[in-house]
Every structure is written in C-alpha cells, then in structure tokens.
Design a protein around this motif. Structure first.
Motif, PDB file in Angstrom:
ATOM      1  N   GLY A 214       0.797  -1.203   0.000  1.00  0.00           N
ATOM      2  CA  GLY A 214       0.000   0.000   0.000  1.00  0.00           C
ATOM      3  C   GLY A 214       0.841   1.269   0.000  1.00  0.00           C
ATOM      4  N   ARG A 215       0.238   2.355  -0.492  1.00  0.00           N
ATOM      5  CA  ARG A 215       0.863   3.677  -0.477  1.00  0.00           C
ATOM      6  C   ARG A 215      -0.192   4.650   0.067  1.00  0.00           C
ATOM      7  NH1 ARG A 215       4.266   0.517  -1.141  1.00  0.00           N
ATOM      8  NH2 ARG A 215       5.864   0.417  -2.772  1.00  0.00           N
ATOM      9  N   SER A 216       0.017   5.137   1.259  1.00  0.00           N
ATOM     10  CA  SER A 216      -1.013   5.886   1.972  1.00  0.00           C
ATOM     11  C   SER A 216      -1.169   7.321   1.477  1.00  0.00           C
ATOM     12  CB  SER A 216      -0.691   5.916   3.470  1.00  0.00           C
ATOM     13  OG  SER A 216      -1.565   6.792   4.144  1.00  0.00           O
ATOM     14  N   ALA A 217      -2.368   7.624   1.005  1.00  0.00           N
ATOM     15  CA  ALA A 217      -2.666   8.998   0.598  1.00  0.00           C
ATOM     16  C   ALA A 217      -2.681   9.928   1.802  1.00  0.00           C
ATOM     17  CB  ALA A 217      -4.023   9.035  -0.115  1.00  0.00           C
ATOM     18  N   ILE A 218      -3.095   9.428   2.958  1.00  0.00           N
ATOM     19  CA  ILE A 218      -3.118  10.263   4.165  1.00  0.00           C
ATOM     20  C   ILE A 218      -1.692  10.566   4.637  1.00  0.00           C
ATOM     21  CG2 ILE A 218      -3.732  10.263   6.619  1.00  0.00           C
ATOM     22  CD1 ILE A 218      -6.348   8.900   5.888  1.00  0.00           C
ATOM     23  N   LYS A 219      -0.807   9.591   4.551  1.00  0.00           N
ATOM     24  CA  LYS A 219       0.591   9.833   4.910  1.00  0.00           C
ATOM     25  C   LYS A 219       1.202  10.884   3.990  1.00  0.00           C
ATOM     26  CE  LYS A 219       4.980   7.391   5.601  1.00  0.00           C
ATOM     27  NZ  LYS A 219       5.659   6.058   5.525  1.00  0.00           N
ATOM     28  N   GLU A 220       0.897  10.801   2.710  1.00  0.00           N
ATOM     29  CA  GLU A 220       1.379  11.819   1.754  1.00  0.00           C
ATOM     30  C   GLU A 220       0.803  13.186   2.115  1.00  0.00           C
ATOM     31  OE1 GLU A 220       3.192  13.530  -1.746  1.00  0.00           O
ATOM     32  OE2 GLU A 220       3.609  11.761  -0.498  1.00  0.00           O
ATOM     33  N   ALA A 221      -0.455  13.207   2.506  1.00  0.00           N
ATOM     34  CA  ALA A 221      -1.081  14.474   2.904  1.00  0.00           C
ATOM     35  C   ALA A 221      -0.376  15.071   4.114  1.00  0.00           C
ATOM     36  CB  ALA A 221      -2.563  14.253   3.209  1.00  0.00           C
ATOM     37  N   ALA A 222      -0.016  14.224   5.076  1.00  0.00           N
ATOM     38  CA  ALA A 222       0.660  14.711   6.280  1.00  0.00           C
ATOM     39  C   ALA A 222       1.982  15.388   5.933  1.00  0.00           C
ATOM     40  CB  ALA A 222       0.894  13.559   7.252  1.00  0.00           C
ATOM     41  N   LYS A 224       2.730  16.774   3.074  1.00  0.00           N
ATOM     42  CA  LYS A 224       2.429  18.007   2.337  1.00  0.00           C
ATOM     43  C   LYS A 224       1.977  19.119   3.278  1.00  0.00           C
ATOM     44  CE  LYS A 224       1.222  15.850  -2.105  1.00  0.00           C
ATOM     45  NZ  LYS A 224       2.460  16.251  -2.798  1.00  0.00           N
ATOM     46  N   ILE A 225       1.159  18.773   4.272  1.00  0.00           N
ATOM     47  CA  ILE A 225       0.682  19.775   5.232  1.00  0.00           C
ATOM     48  C   ILE A 225       1.859  20.412   5.961  1.00  0.00           C
ATOM     49  CG2 ILE A 225      -0.576  20.077   7.399  1.00  0.00           C
ATOM     50  CD1 ILE A 225      -2.540  17.899   6.333  1.00  0.00           C
ATOM     51  N   ILE A 226       2.784  19.598   6.429  1.00  0.00           N
ATOM     52  CA  ILE A 226       3.950  20.122   7.151  1.00  0.00           C
ATOM     53  C   ILE A 226       4.814  20.971   6.224  1.00  0.00           C
ATOM     54  CG2 ILE A 226       6.106  19.478   8.309  1.00  0.00           C
ATOM     55  CD1 ILE A 226       4.536  16.974   9.338  1.00  0.00           C
ATOM     56  N   ALA A 227       5.026  20.477   4.991  1.00  0.00           N
ATOM     57  CA  ALA A 227       5.867  21.210   4.042  1.00  0.00           C
ATOM     58  C   ALA A 227       5.242  22.550   3.664  1.00  0.00           C
ATOM     59  CB  ALA A 227       6.087  20.360   2.791  1.00  0.00           C
ATOM     60  N   LEU A 228       3.921  22.568   3.504  1.00  0.00           N
ATOM     61  CA  LEU A 228       3.251  23.791   3.080  1.00  0.00           C
ATOM     62  C   LEU A 228       3.183  24.820   4.203  1.00  0.00           C
ATOM     63  CD1 LEU A 228       1.664  25.267   0.843  1.00  0.00           C
ATOM     64  CD2 LEU A 228      -0.427  24.212   1.753  1.00  0.00           C
ATOM     65  N   GLU A 229       2.746  24.402   5.382  1.00  0.00           N
ATOM     66  CA  GLU A 229       2.520  25.374   6.447  1.00  0.00           C
ATOM     67  C   GLU A 229       3.823  25.987   6.963  1.00  0.00           C
ATOM     68  OE1 GLU A 229      -0.271  24.768   9.482  1.00  0.00           O
ATOM     69  OE2 GLU A 229      -1.855  24.053   8.141  1.00  0.00           O
ATOM     70  N   SER A 232       4.708  29.581   5.740  1.00  0.00           N
ATOM     71  CA  SER A 232       3.947  30.752   6.162  1.00  0.00           C
ATOM     72  C   SER A 232       4.852  31.832   6.751  1.00  0.00           C
ATOM     73  CB  SER A 232       2.907  30.358   7.211  1.00  0.00           C
ATOM     74  OG  SER A 232       1.929  29.504   6.667  1.00  0.00           O
ATOM     75  N   ILE A 233       4.582  33.074   6.343  1.00  0.00           N
ATOM     76  CA  ILE A 233       5.227  34.265   6.907  1.00  0.00           C
ATOM     77  C   ILE A 233       4.092  35.205   7.267  1.00  0.00           C
ATOM     78  CG2 ILE A 233       6.840  36.168   6.515  1.00  0.00           C
ATOM     79  CD1 ILE A 233       8.055  34.442   4.230  1.00  0.00           C
ATOM     80  N   LEU A 234       3.852  35.414   8.550  1.00  0.00           N
ATOM     81  CA  LEU A 234       2.644  36.078   9.021  1.00  0.00           C
ATOM     82  C   LEU A 234       2.388  37.407   8.332  1.00  0.00           C
ATOM     83  CD1 LEU A 234       0.285  35.804  10.994  1.00  0.00           C
ATOM     84  CD2 LEU A 234       1.666  37.036  12.687  1.00  0.00           C
ATOM     85  N   GLU A 235       3.410  38.210   8.117  1.00  0.00           N
ATOM     86  CA  GLU A 235       3.229  39.543   7.552  1.00  0.00           C
ATOM     87  C   GLU A 235       3.033  39.517   6.043  1.00  0.00           C
ATOM     88  OE1 GLU A 235       5.952  38.571   9.194  1.00  0.00           O
ATOM     89  OE2 GLU A 235       5.481  39.336  11.204  1.00  0.00           O
ATOM     90  N   ARG A 236       3.239  38.352   5.401  1.00  0.00           N
ATOM     91  CA  ARG A 236       3.240  38.305   3.928  1.00  0.00           C
ATOM     92  C   ARG A 236       2.248  37.297   3.354  1.00  0.00           C
ATOM     93  NH1 ARG A 236       5.884  39.565  -0.575  1.00  0.00           N
ATOM     94  NH2 ARG A 236       6.476  37.962  -2.084  1.00  0.00           N
ATOM     95  N   MET A 237       2.301  36.054   3.833  1.00  0.00           N
ATOM     96  CA  MET A 237       1.384  35.031   3.333  1.00  0.00           C
ATOM     97  C   MET A 237       1.324  33.890   4.332  1.00  0.00           C
ATOM     98  SD  MET A 237       3.673  33.380   0.287  1.00  0.00           S
ATOM     99  CE  MET A 237       5.403  32.998   0.570  1.00  0.00           C
ATOM    100  N   THR A 238       0.159  33.285   4.447  1.00  0.00           N
ATOM    101  CA  THR A 238       0.002  32.154   5.356  1.00  0.00           C
ATOM    102  C   THR A 238      -0.773  31.040   4.662  1.00  0.00           C
ATOM    103  OG1 THR A 238      -2.007  33.132   6.300  1.00  0.00           O
ATOM    104  CG2 THR A 238       0.073  33.552   7.453  1.00  0.00           C
ATOM    105  N   PHE A 239      -0.465  29.806   5.074  1.00  0.00           N
ATOM    106  CA  PHE A 239      -1.142  28.622   4.560  1.00  0.00           C
ATOM    107  C   PHE A 239      -1.769  27.883   5.733  1.00  0.00           C
ATOM    108  CE2 PHE A 239       2.538  29.509   1.887  1.00  0.00           C
ATOM    109  CZ  PHE A 239       1.981  29.547   0.618  1.00  0.00           C
ATOM    110  N   ASN A 240      -3.064  27.647   5.667  1.00  0.00           N
ATOM    111  CA  ASN A 240      -3.749  26.895   6.717  1.00  0.00           C
ATOM    112  C   ASN A 240      -4.465  25.707   6.096  1.00  0.00           C
ATOM    113  OD1 ASN A 240      -4.876  26.544   9.485  1.00  0.00           O
ATOM    114  ND2 ASN A 240      -6.797  26.810   8.379  1.00  0.00           N
ATOM    115  N   CYS A 241      -4.040  24.508   6.444  1.00  0.00           N
ATOM    116  CA  CYS A 241      -4.702  23.284   5.990  1.00  0.00           C
ATOM    117  C   CYS A 241      -5.818  22.987   6.989  1.00  0.00           C
ATOM    118  CB  CYS A 241      -3.698  22.147   5.892  1.00  0.00           C
ATOM    119  SG  CYS A 241      -2.372  22.474   4.697  1.00  0.00           S
TER     120      CYS A 241
END
Length: 391
Positions: A214-222, A224-229, A232-241
């Motif tokens: 198996g290859r977990s889509a949820i594990k991949e999501a986890a 991606k969430i860490i990499a994306l968030e 974030s730079i509060l004064e410029r742009m933020t990412f909220n999953c």
C-alpha cells in the motif's frame, strides 16, 4: 480636513428608529447560510419589502446556486456616478444551529446569527439611503449592493458573483463597505484569499496482509501539510490546511485524501509566490507511487489602499469626529476577507468595516450595539454630503 456638517440628520432618523430595529430583528430571524439559496433569497425579499416601504427602488440579479444579488437604490435624478454601499446577506451558521432562541436583546446589545456580520450592514445601508432621501441629497444617486455568499468567497455564485460585484463597483464614484465595525478603527487594505484542495491518490491495500504493497494517501497528505505550512510568513502570506478527508476503514491503507487549504496573501507579489509554493508542494512526492492534483476552489483579491481611498478615509475620520467627538484610526493589512476586495480590484476608492459596532462574529456569542446604528448612519451620510467632485 474641514467639512460642512449638515444639521438635523439625527432628527430625521429618530421617528423611524424603532421600525429599523424591527427590521433588524426580522433579518436575524431569517437564518441564511451561504449554501442555502432559499434562505438567502428570503433575506433579500425582506430587504426589498422594507426598501419599498421607505420609497426606495430595487433590482434583483439572479444566481443559479447562490441567493440572488439585490441592489437597493436611491435614485434622485442625478446623472453622476453613484455612491456604492456594500453588505452581504449570508452567514456562517447553518439553519437551526442557534436553536429556537435566535434573537435576544439586552439593553442596546443585540444577539443572534449574523446580527453583526452582516445583518447590521443591511440595516445600516438602508438607513443611509433613507437619510440621504430625507435630507434632500441630490449630488449623486446612491445604491446598496447586497451579495449572497461573501462568507464563502463567492463559492456558490462563482465568477458570476464576482462579476456582479465588479460591475456595480466599476461605474461608481466611491464605496463604503458596511461589514461590522469597530469602535476605534476601520480598514483601508486587506489580504487576499485563495482556497484550494490537494487531491491525493495513493495505492490501497489490506493494512495487515499487504501493508507493504500500500501507499497511503493520508501519509502523503501529512507530509504536504507540514511542508506547506512551514512556508507561512505572518506579515506576507500564510497557509492553513483546515480540513482533511480520507480513507475508508482503519484496516485499509487509504487510497484517497483531500486537504482543504486557506491561503492569505498581502499583495500581488505574495499571491504569485504563494501560488508557486502551492504548486511545488502539490507536485512534490513524499510517499512513493502517490500523486496529487491542486484544485482551485475560490479566489478573493487583496484590497490595496490608494491615494483616492486614503482621501476618502480622511473624510470619514473628519465626519466621525464631527458626529461623535471622537477620533478613529485608519488601519491596513487586515487578514480577514470581505467583498470590498472585489470592489477595490476595479480601482474604486473604498473604505471598509465602517459598519455598526459589535464583535465575536462567527461565534454563538456574536453581538451588535444597536445604539451605534444612528451615529454610524449619520457619519456616512455626512461624508456623502461632503464628498468632493473628485477623489
């Protein structure tokens, strides 16, 4: 800035004050989640009926999935570009969420779903049109635009909803957006908002016997969430999953996962960078043999202050002082969203959050102070009477 204060504005309103409060209560009792077209249309019908009672005209802009847009107008014969007032009819609350006791009053403080954000803006907008009419204002026509899905960033009305806002803004002279106000400040600029989904596909397998296949889509999501968030730079742009949906049962390696993402950006350069980051994280594979599609959900541009909008803001400050005797601050960089951003994108001079004072919107403790209806209506009425020929 020096203004010429028009006397007697408050006296024009006081005989109608109790009727406006009845109207306000009627709006709050009409629950109107963004996703429920019939409920939002009910709010529009209530507003149009009250406008007719006051001798104001109206028109309706239909939408298939969202409530219909409504424009209430004070047509005084002027051929000049109109003054635009803005408010929205939808709320974040689902029908029944507040139970049976939808509306209550303690002194001048009103409670209920959307009582501040933004049923108060509808009341205030019609009050301003009424005061312009009763005070004999004829320099420019004025109109109140009521939008159906501001809380969802035009998700249900789509591009047609954005076009409606832009069309009403484009031919106008200036705008006052009547989103719930603050006692000490108002807004001249806002972050923009992107809404996206990561649609992730993995490889399903029995979580015991064939776990290694198996290859977990949820594990991949986890990952991606860490990499994306972390970008974030509060004064410029933020990412909220903010949402995640995936899997079927616990003993199967999940094949699918969807991550809902809210991105806020300060300006167009930050928007471009944020979009590049979203795409890069979407394309990056952390778990072998998984894949991801970046899905666009909605978009709201940033609202940038201009010399003309700052001139309008200075006029509002002067009128606020003349009516209340108090100073109010011009502020920028709000991280919240509103329809003002779509209006401002056309180049229209606009100020925002000049509505009735209240707080705790988007919660069950939301409140608005009805004692601030009259002063806020008079401030904007005085500002309109004092508008220069150009901004």
């Amino acid at each position: 800035m020096t203004i010429q204060k028009i006397n007697g504005i408050a006296d024009l309103f006081r005989p109608m004050e109790s009727r406006f409060l009845e109207f306000w209560k009627e709006l709050v009792l009409a629950e109107s989640p963004s996703s429920d077209k019939a409920c939002v249309d009910k709010v529009g019908q209530i507003a149009k009926a009250f406008a007719e009672e006051l001798g104001l005209s109206h028109r309706t802009v239909p939408f298939e999935k969202a409530g219909d847009g409504v424009v209430i107008e004070y047509n005084n014969g002027s051929k000049e570009a109109p003054i635009l007032l803005g408010a929205h009819m939808d709320t974040v609350f689902e029908v029944g969420e507040f139970g049976e006791n939808l509306f209550r009053q303690e002194g001048s403080i009103l409670y209920g779903p959307g009582v501040h954000d933004c049923k108060s803006g509808i009341v205030l907008g019609i009050a301003i049109l009424y005061l312009l009419k009763e005070s004999g204002y004829t320099d420019r026509p004025a109109k109140l635009m009521l939008t159906p899905d501001e809380e969802g960033s035009n998700t249900y009305s789509g591009q047609a909803g954005r076009d409606f806002i832009r069309r009403e803004a484009k031919g106008s002279f200036c705008a006052f957006n009547l989103d719930g106000g603050y006692e000490e400040r108002f807004i001249v600029s806002r972050f923009g908002i992107l809404r996206n989904n990561f649609l992730i596909k993995g490889v399903p397998a029995h979580a015991g016997v064939f776990y290694d296949k198996g290859r977990s889509a949820i594990k991949e999501a986890a990952h991606k969430i860490i990499a994306l968030e972390k970008e974030s730079i509060l004064e410029r742009m933020t990412f909220n999953c903010g949402t995640i949906e995936g899997g079927t049962v616990t003993n199967v390696v999940p094949e699918h996962c969807k991550v809902g993402i809210d991105t806020r950006f300060r300006d167009k350069d930050a928007q471009k960078e944020a979009q590049e980051i979203l795409q890069r994280v979407s394309d990056t594979v952390f778990v072998e043999d998984t894949s991801c599609t970046l899905e666009s959900v909605s978009f709201r541009p940033c609202m940038t202050e201009t010399p003309a909008s700052l001139k309008l803001a200075e006029l509002y400050v002067a009128c606020h002082k003349a009516v209340t005797g108090k100073d109010i601050a011009i502020t920028g960089g709000s991280r919240g969203g509103s329809d003002a951003s779509n209006m401002a994108e056309t180049g229209l001079p606009i100020i925002d959050t000049v509505g009735i004072i209240g707080s705790l919107f988007h919660t069950k403790q939301e409140w608005a102070d009805s004692a601030t209806l009259l002063p806020r209506a008079e401030i904007i009425t005085q500002a309109i009477h004092n508008l220069p020929k150009s901004l």
